[in-house]
Write an enzyme that holds these catalytic residues in place. Sequence first.
Site, PDB file in Angstrom:
ATOM      1  N   ASP C 207     -29.693 -54.477  15.899  1.00  0.00           N
ATOM      2  CA  ASP C 207     -29.751 -53.226  16.650  1.00  0.00           C
ATOM      3  C   ASP C 207     -28.800 -53.376  17.836  1.00  0.00           C
ATOM      4  OD1 ASP C 207     -30.257 -51.198  18.418  1.00  0.00           O
ATOM      5  OD2 ASP C 207     -32.437 -51.436  18.418  1.00  0.00           O
ATOM      6  N   GLN C 210     -27.498 -51.371  22.566  1.00  0.00           N
ATOM      7  CA  GLN C 210     -27.224 -51.769  23.946  1.00  0.00           C
ATOM      8  C   GLN C 210     -26.149 -52.859  24.012  1.00  0.00           C
ATOM      9  OE1 GLN C 210     -28.546 -50.158  26.486  1.00  0.00           O
ATOM     10  NE2 GLN C 210     -30.194 -49.043  25.465  1.00  0.00           N
ATOM     11  N   CYS C 373     -39.710 -46.882  25.167  1.00  0.00           N
ATOM     12  CA  CYS C 373     -39.833 -47.046  23.715  1.00  0.00           C
ATOM     13  C   CYS C 373     -39.946 -48.509  23.321  1.00  0.00           C
ATOM     14  CB  CYS C 373     -38.676 -46.389  22.974  1.00  0.00           C
ATOM     15  SG  CYS C 373     -38.546 -44.637  23.305  1.00  0.00           S
TER      16      CYS C 373
HETATM   17  C1  LIG Z   1     -32.216 -51.045  21.822  1.00  0.00           C
HETATM   18  C2  LIG Z   1     -32.286 -49.650  21.293  1.00  0.00           C
HETATM   19  N1  LIG Z   1     -32.480 -49.453  19.983  1.00  0.00           N
HETATM   20  C3  LIG Z   1     -32.537 -48.226  19.447  1.00  0.00           C
HETATM   21  C4  LIG Z   1     -32.411 -47.100  20.228  1.00  0.00           C
HETATM   22  C5  LIG Z   1     -32.490 -45.768  19.577  1.00  0.00           C
HETATM   23  O1  LIG Z   1     -31.276 -45.080  19.679  1.00  0.00           O
HETATM   24  P1  LIG Z   1     -31.204 -43.525  19.310  1.00  0.00           P
HETATM   25  O2  LIG Z   1     -32.319 -42.843  20.013  1.00  0.00           O
HETATM   26  O3  LIG Z   1     -29.861 -43.120  19.780  1.00  0.00           O
HETATM   27  O4  LIG Z   1     -31.345 -43.444  17.833  1.00  0.00           O
HETATM   28  C6  LIG Z   1     -32.206 -47.264  21.617  1.00  0.00           C
HETATM   29  C7  LIG Z   1     -32.059 -46.115  22.544  1.00  0.00           C
HETATM   30  O5  LIG Z   1     -32.878 -45.265  22.718  1.00  0.00           O
HETATM   31  C8  LIG Z   1     -32.139 -48.564  22.149  1.00  0.00           C
HETATM   32  O6  LIG Z   1     -31.950 -48.767  23.461  1.00  0.00           O
END
Ligand SMILES: Cc1ncc(COP(=O)(O)O)c(C=O)c1O
Lengths: 147, 147, 419, 419
Positions: C207, C210, C373
């Site tokens: 992932d 960041q 989140c």
């Molecule tokens: C580490 C990480 N993973 C996943 C996401 C999800 O990204 P998105 O909401 O753009 O799909 C985010 C951001 O919200 C994030 O910071």
Amino acid sequence: MVNLESLYQELILDHYKNPLNKGLASDSSVSVHHVNPSCGDEVDLNLIVAGQQIVSVTWDGVGCSISQASTSVLSDLVRGKSAPEALRIIEAFSEVMASKGSNGGDPDLLGDAVAFAGVSRYPARIKCALLGWMALKDAMVQAKVIG
Amino acid sequence: MVNLESLYQELILDHYKNPLNKGLASDSSVSVHHVNPSCGDEVDLNLIVAGQQIVSVTWDGVGCSISQASTSVLSDLVRGKSAPEALRIIEAFSEVMASKGSNGGDPDLLGDAVAFAGVSRYPARIKCALLGWMALKDAMVQAKVIG
Amino acid sequence: MSLDVAKIKRDFPLLSRKVRHDLPLLYLDSGATSQKPIKVIEAESDFYRFHNSAVHRGAHLIAEEATDIYEGARAKIAHFIGAESVDEVIFTKSATESINLLAYSLGQARPNSPVSLKPGDSIVVSELEHHANLIPWQELAKRTGASLRWFPATEDGRLDLREIEQIIDSSTKIVALTHQSNVTGAITPLSSLLDRAKAVGAITVIDACQSVPHFPVDVQKLGIDFLAFSGHKMVGPTGIGLLWGRKSLLEELPPFLFGGSMVTSVSMSDATFAPVPRKFEAGVPNMAGAAGLGAAVDYLQSIGMDAIHNHELSLTEYALAKLQEIEGLTLIGPGESSDRGAVFSFTLDGIHPHDVGQALDDRGIAVRTGHHCAWPLMKKFGITGTTRATFYLYNSLEDVDRLVEGIDETQRFFTSRGL
Amino acid sequence: MSLDVAKIKRDFPLLSRKVRHDLPLLYLDSGATSQKPIKVIEAESDFYRFHNSAVHRGAHLIAEEATDIYEGARAKIAHFIGAESVDEVIFTKSATESINLLAYSLGQARPNSPVSLKPGDSIVVSELEHHANLIPWQELAKRTGASLRWFPATEDGRLDLREIEQIIDSSTKIVALTHQSNVTGAITPLSSLLDRAKAVGAITVIDACQSVPHFPVDVQKLGIDFLAFSGHKMVGPTGIGLLWGRKSLLEELPPFLFGGSMVTSVSMSDATFAPVPRKFEAGVPNMAGAAGLGAAVDYLQSIGMDAIHNHELSLTEYALAKLQEIEGLTLIGPGESSDRGAVFSFTLDGIHPHDVGQALDDRGIAVRTGHHCAWPLMKKFGITGTTRATFYLYNSLEDVDRLVEGIDETQRFFTSRGL
Ligand SMILES: Cc1ncc(COP(=O)(O)O)c(C=O)c1O
Ligand SMILES: Cc1ncc(COP(=O)(O)O)c(C=O)c1O
């Protein structure tokens, strides 16, 4: 700027009207079926090889003037050529198609196929021009005459 | 333009520091647990009713000053009220919260809860102010004192 | 400080916004979404003004132009992350969709496929994951009967790798980890993890939400299998995300969304599917988004990812020193600047994060509050949330000062009122 | 002609483009994607310039503004299609995603749920469907063991409803049909179909990609269960689509994509999910796209959907008369203007659609050629493709004349060369 006249040269429309080697030979070393998924055009191609040599390419299919004519030209051009020679021709033609109009192609190598050089300015049509050529390349791989 | 001072009125911070009816009564007619999923704040609320009357509202939870103080004010405000009266209060408070600052609330009906009127200018905080109130409404529905 | 931040700020129209009490905005919420430079905004609007047409479909000039822009953006991204082939780059709507695509597709793999899962298999994540890299794997585990395992977090918000041999073992089929935590800023030390994953034959999913926006990421050098990230966090548009995958694996996987442009033939009862990347891009895509994302990559490269990384490192060192001086402030995350990004989560004694955020907002400082989140991580630390300030290429050392001052005033405001 | 087309055209910057040989563009490909008025383009760029921030997440002013814009767009769409509640409107990336969301979610419904499928059940579609409303149901049928049935197409490209009682029967759980064919322009007569679907207790799903942009659609008046459509075909941005569903059904369905913003609580091994619509909107959404779509709805309403419909009806009558006069032209679709939109698919004797498209493009006329993602329908008619011209609110009767002239010149060009 290319215009319609220079794209649809007489030679292309002649091959379209009177295609060479159209109608599948009843026997073949390898048969392939290729489709252009964006327009639905199809080609069936039967390749006969003897050792490393291309004995005949017959084909059938439905498609636009560009795809039909270029398959017709191809089938005539590679007959009797060795597999490496045929591959060189296919690659040279692919380069012309990728050239966005800057490569007119070597008439000694490509023969009538240089008439398709104008197609390379129309990205949406390149796949039409290459349909039969990619089918032949695939058939040659399956026939194990190229790697 | 509201400023921080008018949002965090003394009354709110006093309730935050010394919340009323915090600590769950050991018995209850109905217990509910509500969460504000955007920040993780939680409230547990025990409602005791006798017939149509609210005998007591005790609660526990973690949350910001707005959510804690507003639950404290609520728990005091509805004690001894009839269910329809309590519902009217909850609805009046919800209207204040939805008013974007245009509805200061009726002090006769809402008592100390009018101190929260400034919250309605901050959409992200409205859910904080309503956390306990929505929990109570839910508990009243479950206790079948409102429809 | 290698970047000319004042100049960069002028590229981002929103950063000259005035907010409450007519104060200039200090935007410290790039971890949630970044701001956009004019070039990105114009790339989108120029697409609509001059080239808008359905890609791969029309036989006319503007359809050709649109296709060039769309595929050009794919090529830029492939180059940006060091992909071996442009065909390995799939446009999605977000990193969230990218990871879900993968989880659904893996769950539908042929039973005898090397990528399929069955009871007894395990999927490995960590306590640091964003919900987007956690819940899809929970669901995949439930659908397939595989078990979910995780690396715990250390006290300072890094991955605790001590049990690596037990957590990643021969049952492990998938290792899905964040590259940089969006809460603590900790950067995952991938090499030992990848070695272990490879040793047991597990697929690795990173992932990169960041990481890709903040430092150079090269998928081939890393040696991973899948990478997911979002356009909107890397100065690009909203509504566009990316999934990079090794071509051989993408070819092995079944499609996720079904519809137009992803087929080779269709009958009423059956369909066959196009080669990658088309197989995974059903329907008319976010073409203007791709145009904007291409411009975002150009923009980031014009500044330089190394320069951005170094800039953030300076910010991190400065901010860590300043923040850790504040009495009553608890940093949630590593206290030293090595292997961490410019993400600062903290709590203030006696003041709830929501109230901190409100007080900072009143001073024109935009931060995020809550669980970010990453609810399991909050539970781990026994808190319901933090206040989080995140910095990016358009932030300066002065921005750190203004944040520190804001925290100071916040503390004074609430303590003077008896909190 | 009720619309001031010259004035409307000026709202759409792309329509003043020059194309090949410096000819003014005639855009007749709105069925693939529509052009965008300045107000839509500016709504997106203004979002980025002034309000860009993650919705539902930040505790600061611009996050509040972004949330207002995003939720405001939802409310506009809900009102536009006559939804009972704003919570019934879900933002997706496209109609394709909307339909896939539904198919996946239905496939994951609790076994004893009224919406779940099992072997013996049937799903009903038609030969007129776009791949996006066909392949997801093929896949759902395969996953659940349900069978797929379909209404055949008539010779003139309408739904053949003669066998309605056999096709929709007591085994039928889902009836998924296009509202207007993107190939033939035929508008589906929904009322008898919906009566029959309701009589057997089936869920009704309408693919409104080609209806919502062109005439008034009111979900409550129709009495359907789900409606899917795309922003980019209704003068809105790319990368945003919609799913409307009856609230009770949406509540019954499990989520599709998993991640941030769609939960009520999360632990390492489990999660619980938010109420609709949040349950179906994981991750940071296409916020600028929503802003643009809100502006698109405003724009369409400022013209009036009835006025647009009447305008297209005039165009249809005129075009049908003109096109059917052309010798060697075969219209694929209804020859009369009742219950059909301004979509004209045709073939020309002896000239392949691709060559027709090329010749028209050379004259500045943008049409689409091929199977239009409706391959089964092509097979039904024994053709590989058609040339398709689609008209919208910014097209005039003169545009029809120019098309007819272009077809004429195309025929002359090729027949003079012996075709
Ligand atoms: C580490 C990480 N993973 C996943 C996401 C999800 O990204 P998105 O909401 O753009 O799909 C985010 C951001 O919200 C994030 O910071
Ligand atoms: C009838 C119909 N259904 C579905 C779609 C798919 O829409 P999208 O590609 O925007 O998802 C289209 C357009 O391509 C369509 O015309």
